[in-house]
Scaffold this motif. Sequence first.
Motif, PDB file in Angstrom:
ATOM      1  N   PHE A 187      15.672 -19.221  -2.934  1.00 53.92           N
ATOM      2  CA  PHE A 187      15.019 -19.711  -1.684  1.00 53.92           C
ATOM      3  C   PHE A 187      16.194 -20.219  -0.710  1.00 53.92           C
ATOM      4  CE2 PHE A 187      10.701 -19.979  -2.982  1.00 53.92           C
ATOM      5  CZ  PHE A 187      10.723 -19.916  -4.280  1.00 53.92           C
ATOM      6  N   ALA A 188      15.795 -20.115   0.651  1.00 50.99           N
ATOM      7  CA  ALA A 188      16.453 -20.853   1.503  1.00 50.99           C
ATOM      8  C   ALA A 188      16.529 -22.158   1.419  1.00 50.99           C
ATOM      9  CB  ALA A 188      16.125 -20.506   2.965  1.00 50.99           C
ATOM     10  N   GLU A 189      17.744 -22.876   1.789  1.00 49.11           N
ATOM     11  CA  GLU A 189      17.812 -24.300   1.604  1.00 49.11           C
ATOM     12  C   GLU A 189      16.768 -25.078   2.270  1.00 49.11           C
ATOM     13  OE1 GLU A 189      20.823 -24.404  -1.132  1.00 49.11           O
ATOM     14  OE2 GLU A 189      19.823 -26.309  -0.213  1.00 49.11           O
ATOM     15  N   SER A 231       0.705  -1.357   0.019  1.00 45.04           N
ATOM     16  CA  SER A 231       0.032   0.096  -0.062  1.00 45.04           C
ATOM     17  C   SER A 231       1.071   1.275   0.065  1.00 45.04           C
ATOM     18  CB  SER A 231      -0.895  -0.064   1.180  1.00 45.04           C
ATOM     19  OG  SER A 231      -0.249   0.039   2.555  1.00 45.04           O
ATOM     20  N   GLY A 232       0.460   2.230  -0.838  1.00 45.20           N
ATOM     21  CA  GLY A 232       1.148   3.435  -1.046  1.00 45.20           C
ATOM     22  C   GLY A 232       2.446   3.485  -1.838  1.00 45.20           C
ATOM     23  N   PHE A 233       2.853   2.395  -2.293  1.00 44.45           N
ATOM     24  CA  PHE A 233       3.959   2.298  -3.283  1.00 44.45           C
ATOM     25  C   PHE A 233       3.870   1.002  -4.188  1.00 44.45           C
ATOM     26  CE2 PHE A 233       6.814  -1.262  -1.716  1.00 44.45           C
ATOM     27  CZ  PHE A 233       6.089  -1.748  -0.904  1.00 44.45           C
ATOM     28  N   THR A 234       4.739   0.871  -5.215  1.00 43.14           N
ATOM     29  CA  THR A 234       4.541  -0.122  -6.015  1.00 43.14           C
ATOM     30  C   THR A 234       5.465  -1.321  -5.636  1.00 43.14           C
ATOM     31  OG1 THR A 234       3.909   1.651  -7.939  1.00 43.14           O
ATOM     32  CG2 THR A 234       4.759  -0.915  -8.676  1.00 43.14           C
ATOM     33  N   SER A 235       5.055  -2.190  -5.267  1.00 43.81           N
ATOM     34  CA  SER A 235       6.047  -3.381  -4.860  1.00 43.81           C
ATOM     35  C   SER A 235       6.961  -3.771  -5.845  1.00 43.81           C
ATOM     36  CB  SER A 235       5.165  -4.545  -4.267  1.00 43.81           C
ATOM     37  OG  SER A 235       4.453  -5.239  -5.094  1.00 43.81           O
ATOM     38  N   ALA A 236       6.593  -3.892  -7.273  1.00 44.14           N
ATOM     39  CA  ALA A 236       7.400  -4.031  -8.493  1.00 44.14           C
ATOM     40  C   ALA A 236       8.380  -3.486  -8.444  1.00 44.14           C
ATOM     41  CB  ALA A 236       6.553  -4.390  -9.528  1.00 44.14           C
ATOM     42  N   ASP A 237       8.714  -2.219  -7.865  1.00 44.12           N
ATOM     43  CA  ASP A 237      10.052  -1.647  -7.994  1.00 44.12           C
ATOM     44  C   ASP A 237      11.028  -2.125  -7.151  1.00 44.12           C
ATOM     45  OD1 ASP A 237       8.211   1.817  -7.913  1.00 44.12           O
ATOM     46  OD2 ASP A 237       8.356   0.535  -9.320  1.00 44.12           O
ATOM     47  N   TYR A 238      10.700  -2.980  -6.520  1.00 44.09           N
ATOM     48  CA  TYR A 238      11.761  -3.702  -5.389  1.00 44.09           C
ATOM     49  C   TYR A 238      11.794  -4.974  -5.383  1.00 44.09           C
ATOM     50  CZ  TYR A 238      11.063   0.865  -3.512  1.00 44.09           C
ATOM     51  OH  TYR A 238      11.042   1.997  -3.402  1.00 44.09           O
ATOM     52  N   PRO A 239      12.901  -5.831  -5.351  1.00 42.77           N
ATOM     53  CA  PRO A 239      12.703  -7.274  -5.017  1.00 42.77           C
ATOM     54  C   PRO A 239      12.024  -7.191  -3.775  1.00 42.77           C
ATOM     55  CG  PRO A 239      14.959  -6.654  -5.688  1.00 42.77           C
ATOM     56  CD  PRO A 239      14.224  -5.390  -5.396  1.00 42.77           C
ATOM     57  N   ILE A 240      11.286  -8.515  -3.706  1.00 43.68           N
ATOM     58  CA  ILE A 240      10.388  -8.811  -2.265  1.00 43.68           C
ATOM     59  C   ILE A 240      10.722 -10.006  -1.726  1.00 43.68           C
ATOM     60  CG2 ILE A 240       8.116  -8.890  -1.323  1.00 43.68           C
ATOM     61  CD1 ILE A 240       8.599  -6.041  -2.009  1.00 43.68           C
ATOM     62  N   GLU A 260      14.974 -15.236   9.832  1.00 39.62           N
ATOM     63  CA  GLU A 260      15.687 -15.847   8.891  1.00 39.62           C
ATOM     64  C   GLU A 260      15.169 -15.577   7.596  1.00 39.62           C
ATOM     65  OE1 GLU A 260      15.657 -20.826   7.542  1.00 39.62           O
ATOM     66  OE2 GLU A 260      14.116 -19.937   8.927  1.00 39.62           O
ATOM     67  N   GLY A 261      15.958 -15.390   6.470  1.00 44.46           N
ATOM     68  CA  GLY A 261      15.429 -15.296   5.188  1.00 44.46           C
ATOM     69  C   GLY A 261      14.984 -16.440   4.720  1.00 44.46           C
ATOM     70  N   VAL A 262      13.552 -16.321   4.091  1.00 43.89           N
ATOM     71  CA  VAL A 262      12.983 -17.442   3.419  1.00 43.89           C
ATOM     72  C   VAL A 262      13.006 -17.348   1.820  1.00 43.89           C
ATOM     73  CG1 VAL A 262      10.735 -18.607   2.981  1.00 43.89           C
ATOM     74  CG2 VAL A 262      11.302 -17.747   5.395  1.00 43.89           C
ATOM     75  N   SER A 263      12.669 -16.303   1.166  1.00 45.95           N
ATOM     76  CA  SER A 263      12.864 -16.280  -0.125  1.00 45.95           C
ATOM     77  C   SER A 263      12.765 -14.982  -0.724  1.00 45.95           C
ATOM     78  CB  SER A 263      11.500 -17.048  -0.708  1.00 45.95           C
ATOM     79  OG  SER A 263      10.277 -16.188  -0.435  1.00 45.95           O
ATOM     80  N   CYS A 264      12.814 -14.731  -1.994  1.00 41.27           N
ATOM     81  CA  CYS A 264      12.934 -13.576  -2.686  1.00 41.27           C
ATOM     82  C   CYS A 264      12.504 -13.665  -3.966  1.00 41.27           C
ATOM     83  CB  CYS A 264      14.517 -12.971  -2.855  1.00 41.27           C
ATOM     84  SG  CYS A 264      14.442 -11.432  -3.682  1.00 41.27           S
ATOM     85  N   VAL A 265      11.693 -12.682  -4.582  1.00 40.48           N
ATOM     86  CA  VAL A 265      11.244 -12.780  -6.039  1.00 40.48           C
ATOM     87  C   VAL A 265      11.555 -11.265  -6.515  1.00 40.48           C
ATOM     88  CG1 VAL A 265       8.807 -11.726  -5.289  1.00 40.48           C
ATOM     89  CG2 VAL A 265       9.319 -12.906  -7.532  1.00 40.48           C
ATOM     90  N   SER A 266      12.158 -11.485  -7.767  1.00 41.49           N
ATOM     91  CA  SER A 266      12.748 -10.407  -8.287  1.00 41.49           C
ATOM     92  C   SER A 266      11.563  -9.181  -8.851  1.00 41.49           C
ATOM     93  CB  SER A 266      13.411 -11.011  -9.542  1.00 41.49           C
ATOM     94  OG  SER A 266      12.680 -11.428 -10.503  1.00 41.49           O
TER      95      SER A 266
END
Length: 125
Positions: A59-61, A24-33, A45-51
């Motif tokens: 993904f985490a192992e 909300s309030g910004f465009t998430s597609a401007d950033y890796p999430i 713990e980091g779980v995942s990222c999408v470009s």
Amino acid sequence: VQLQASGGGLVQPGGSLRLSCEASGFTSADYPIHWFRQAPGKEREGVSCVSRSGGSTVFAESVKGRFTTARDSAKNAVYLQMNSLKLEDTAVYYCAADLEHSRCTTVPGTTFGYWGQGTQVTVSS
């Protein structure tokens, strides 16, 4: 301006859940999430990222082969599909935007932003 995670709940081992991360309030597609999780008494713990484009994921192992992540730019949202859930997946799950990099990375010290309240995932029989 934030990302709001939702969709958590109680599920039995081997079950599935789909988490949503709505911007909300910004465009998430401007950033890796990124998705993170934190269990009681443990570090985040980091779980995942999408470009930004959605074409690349990391993904985490510990969750590889069980979790997938994708974005729907039209809905300004990112999703985390969690299958074959295990007891050790129990945690509060958060999503956040990588404010420093244009692609998914796991560089220590990266600044993440737009944190919202997380969503509780409990895996229990």
